[in-house]
Design a protein around this motif. Sequence first.
Motif, PDB file in Angstrom:
ATOM      1  N   ASN A 331       0.849  -1.445  -0.609  1.00 11.38           N
ATOM      2  CA  ASN A 331      -0.052   0.382  -0.253  1.00 11.38           C
ATOM      3  C   ASN A 331       0.704   1.527   0.094  1.00 11.38           C
ATOM      4  O   ASN A 331       0.300   2.007  -0.759  1.00 11.38           O
ATOM      5  CB  ASN A 331      -0.427   0.314   1.043  1.00 11.38           C
ATOM      6  CG  ASN A 331      -2.352   0.968   1.126  1.00 11.38           C
ATOM      7  OD1 ASN A 331      -2.212   0.864   0.402  1.00 11.38           O
ATOM      8  ND2 ASN A 331      -2.502   1.856   2.185  1.00 11.38           N
ATOM      9  N   GLY A 335       1.306   4.722  -2.899  1.00  8.78           N
ATOM     10  CA  GLY A 335       1.209   5.599  -2.821  1.00  8.78           C
ATOM     11  C   GLY A 335       2.929   6.916  -2.988  1.00  8.78           C
ATOM     12  O   GLY A 335       2.771   7.555  -3.725  1.00  8.78           O
ATOM     13  N   SER A 338       3.616   7.585  -6.683  1.00  5.89           N
ATOM     14  CA  SER A 338       2.618   8.512  -7.435  1.00  5.89           C
ATOM     15  C   SER A 338       3.166   9.864  -7.767  1.00  5.89           C
ATOM     16  O   SER A 338       4.397  10.493  -7.632  1.00  5.89           O
ATOM     17  CB  SER A 338       1.569   8.906  -6.413  1.00  5.89           C
ATOM     18  OG  SER A 338       0.652  10.019  -6.738  1.00  5.89           O
ATOM     19  N   TRP A 341       3.684  12.598  -4.919  1.00  4.23           N
ATOM     20  CA  TRP A 341       4.535  12.284  -3.680  1.00  4.23           C
ATOM     21  C   TRP A 341       5.396  12.764  -3.541  1.00  4.23           C
ATOM     22  O   TRP A 341       6.585  13.640  -4.517  1.00  4.23           O
ATOM     23  CB  TRP A 341       5.360  10.394  -3.885  1.00  4.23           C
ATOM     24  CG  TRP A 341       5.628  10.356  -2.798  1.00  4.23           C
ATOM     25  CD1 TRP A 341       6.906  10.287  -2.745  1.00  4.23           C
ATOM     26  CD2 TRP A 341       6.163  10.907  -1.381  1.00  4.23           C
ATOM     27  NE1 TRP A 341       7.929  10.091  -1.693  1.00  4.23           N
ATOM     28  CE2 TRP A 341       7.101   9.871  -0.198  1.00  4.23           C
ATOM     29  CE3 TRP A 341       5.013  10.345  -0.937  1.00  4.23           C
ATOM     30  CZ2 TRP A 341       7.212   9.489   0.907  1.00  4.23           C
ATOM     31  CZ3 TRP A 341       4.474  10.330   0.563  1.00  4.23           C
ATOM     32  CH2 TRP A 341       5.543   9.556   1.372  1.00  4.23           C
TER      33      TRP A 341
END
Length: 375
Positions: A331, A335, A338, A341
């Motif tokens: 998970n 992220g 991205s 980020w």
Amino acid sequence: MQARTSFGQHTLGREYFVSDEIWNAEHEKIFYRSWMLAGHVSQLEQPGSYFLFELGSESVIVLRDQEGELCAFHNHCRHRGSKLCREAQGTLGKTIQCPYHAWTFGLDGALRAVPTMSEVPGFDAADYPLHSAALTNWEGFLFVNLSRDPQPFADALPGLAGRFRQWRTAELRAAVRREYEVDANWKLIFHNFSECYHCPLAHPHLNKLTPFRNSENDLDEGPVLGGPMWMNNRDGSMTMGGERCAPTLPGVTDSERGKVYYYSLFPSGFLSFHPDYVMMHRALPLSKDRTRVVCEWLFHPDSIAAPGFDPAPAVEFWDLTNRQDWDLCANAHRGVVSLAWEPGPYSELESQLAAFDRQYRRALGEEVIASRRAG
């Protein structure tokens, strides 16, 4: 011991998880130059027994020869490059024969038999032994280094010097082995192992046995990081019921029986020392977004041979915890790749992550990142 502060430090940026240049540099500068945790000596009990250590394009045969010596060779024939051993582990006879043209090597790596090559003028079998790979046996744990000029093991992992002998890990045997494939970059696996900030929410059962603040880092800089955590039950262990599933290991002292010792070994794995068993995790990067983790539970052979021995409470506990962690890592990976980020700040409970990042940057070389940003 007071851990080194993480104040002002931030997580790694997006490029460390998505850049092909950095991924290639990690292999060149880290994986192919470091001492990589490859296995345990109990996998090679008989002469001729072997296992393969494989990483990226590299494959190494780790074996015990007919004289009982441990050695390692690159898994390719000196003729046309064919892989010699295809199975992940097994038992050889007195030789290794190439499946392509039957070139045959001794377990010492020497070329012993070569069909028809006597017809080639000037050919000398002594010129074509198997390429050896550096191998070290530390307290029963086997490390392979793929470099042609490896850094001495003691210099590369100084935090191991003189430690953990009381667990007599060379005498232990693996009772259970589990493999996992995690949809996350290998660095996120190390980050996850190196903090218990997430434990109250993600691991309520673990946090009950070892509350997340019951910890101390006695190695907080360099390639070996970690320290002990105190168990609420000093006569217990990390199992589903919180009790030991085997007698206390013979060399563990009274002051150590109520603790679990967790250490990361850059860049290849983790060792966890419990009162009644030892765990070995090996982290093998498969791609930028996938990591294979091999986990083994090591017990004393007397415990394994005892009537009623059952490692399931320890295996089930850590299998549950592992799967919770792998979900968190996957998970987090979704992220950090991205486009939006941006690195976040580390908490004081994440000082080991900041230390891992410092070690990683030193090993990788900041010039790689600087050149990419300049371009």
